[in-house]
Scaffold this motif. Structure first.
Motif, mmCIF file in Angstrom:
data_model
loop_
_atom_site.group_PDB
_atom_site.id
_atom_site.type_symbol
_atom_site.label_atom_id
_atom_site.label_comp_id
_atom_site.label_asym_id
_atom_site.label_seq_id
_atom_site.Cartn_x
_atom_site.Cartn_y
_atom_site.Cartn_z
ATOM 1 N N THR A 151 0.849 -1.182 0.000
ATOM 2 C CA THR A 151 0.000 0.000 0.000
ATOM 3 C C THR A 151 0.890 1.239 0.000
ATOM 4 O O THR A 151 1.752 1.387 0.865
ATOM 5 C CB THR A 151 -0.923 0.014 1.236
ATOM 6 O OG1 THR A 151 -1.741 -1.161 1.194
ATOM 7 C CG2 THR A 151 -1.800 1.245 1.253
ATOM 8 N N SER A 152 0.644 2.109 -0.952
ATOM 9 C CA SER A 152 1.435 3.332 -1.064
ATOM 10 C C SER A 152 1.103 4.275 0.092
ATOM 11 O O SER A 152 -0.049 4.446 0.470
ATOM 12 C CB SER A 152 1.132 4.030 -2.386
ATOM 13 O OG SER A 152 1.810 5.263 -2.448
ATOM 14 N N THR A 153 2.138 4.886 0.645
ATOM 15 C CA THR A 153 1.950 5.872 1.708
ATOM 16 C C THR A 153 2.219 7.280 1.194
ATOM 17 O O THR A 153 2.142 8.237 1.951
ATOM 18 C CB THR A 153 2.889 5.585 2.883
ATOM 19 O OG1 THR A 153 4.233 5.607 2.427
ATOM 20 C CG2 THR A 153 2.563 4.240 3.518
ATOM 21 N N ALA A 154 2.535 7.394 -0.086
ATOM 22 C CA ALA A 154 2.841 8.700 -0.670
ATOM 23 C C ALA A 154 1.577 9.541 -0.761
ATOM 24 O O ALA A 154 0.526 9.071 -1.214
ATOM 25 C CB ALA A 154 3.449 8.524 -2.058
ATOM 26 N N GLU A 155 1.679 10.780 -0.317
ATOM 27 C CA GLU A 155 0.560 11.727 -0.401
ATOM 28 C C GLU A 155 0.301 12.099 -1.854
ATOM 29 O O GLU A 155 -0.827 12.229 -2.282
ATOM 30 C CB GLU A 155 0.866 12.981 0.430
ATOM 31 C CG GLU A 155 0.867 12.725 1.908
ATOM 32 C CD GLU A 155 -0.515 12.427 2.471
ATOM 33 O OE1 GLU A 155 -1.492 13.049 2.011
ATOM 34 O OE2 GLU A 155 -0.603 11.553 3.345
#
Length: 102
Positions: A91-95
């Motif tokens: 799961t991407s955590t990039a805003e």
């Protein structure tokens, strides 16, 4: 290296083998004696022992001794941990999608 990565590697190692995936499928119907797995998988005892060792070390399977045979079953807690970690790792955590080069 984080301890989680070592545990995670054991899980994914267990899942990256066709024979171990087949064993997991066989265990879906309930606990099985190693003797049944040997017959179902058409493998020798040492091969089954190796694969079961990998599956047990991953936490996906639990074994219990009964006489000379070990009986194996799926481990709910191991499955839940594996699913949680797979989701966390993928799961991407990039805003936002920031590019490194301008």
């Amino acid at each position: 290296m984080k301890a989680n990565y070592v545990k995670d590697a054991k899980i994914f190692k267990a899942l990256c083998d066709v024979k171990r995936l087949h064993i997991l499928e066989l265990l879906q119907s309930g606990e099985k004696c190693a003797c049944v797995l040997i017959e179902e998988m058409n493998m020798g005892q040492s091969s089954i022992s190796y694969h079961m060792k990998v599956l047990c070390e991953s936490g996906l399977v639990i074994g219990r001794q009964e006489g000379k045979w070990t009986h194996y079953r799926l481990n709910k807690e191991g499955r839940e941990y594996a699913v949680k970690r797979l989701l966390e790792l993928t799961t991407s955590t990039a805003e936002n999608n920031i590019k490194c080069c301008k």
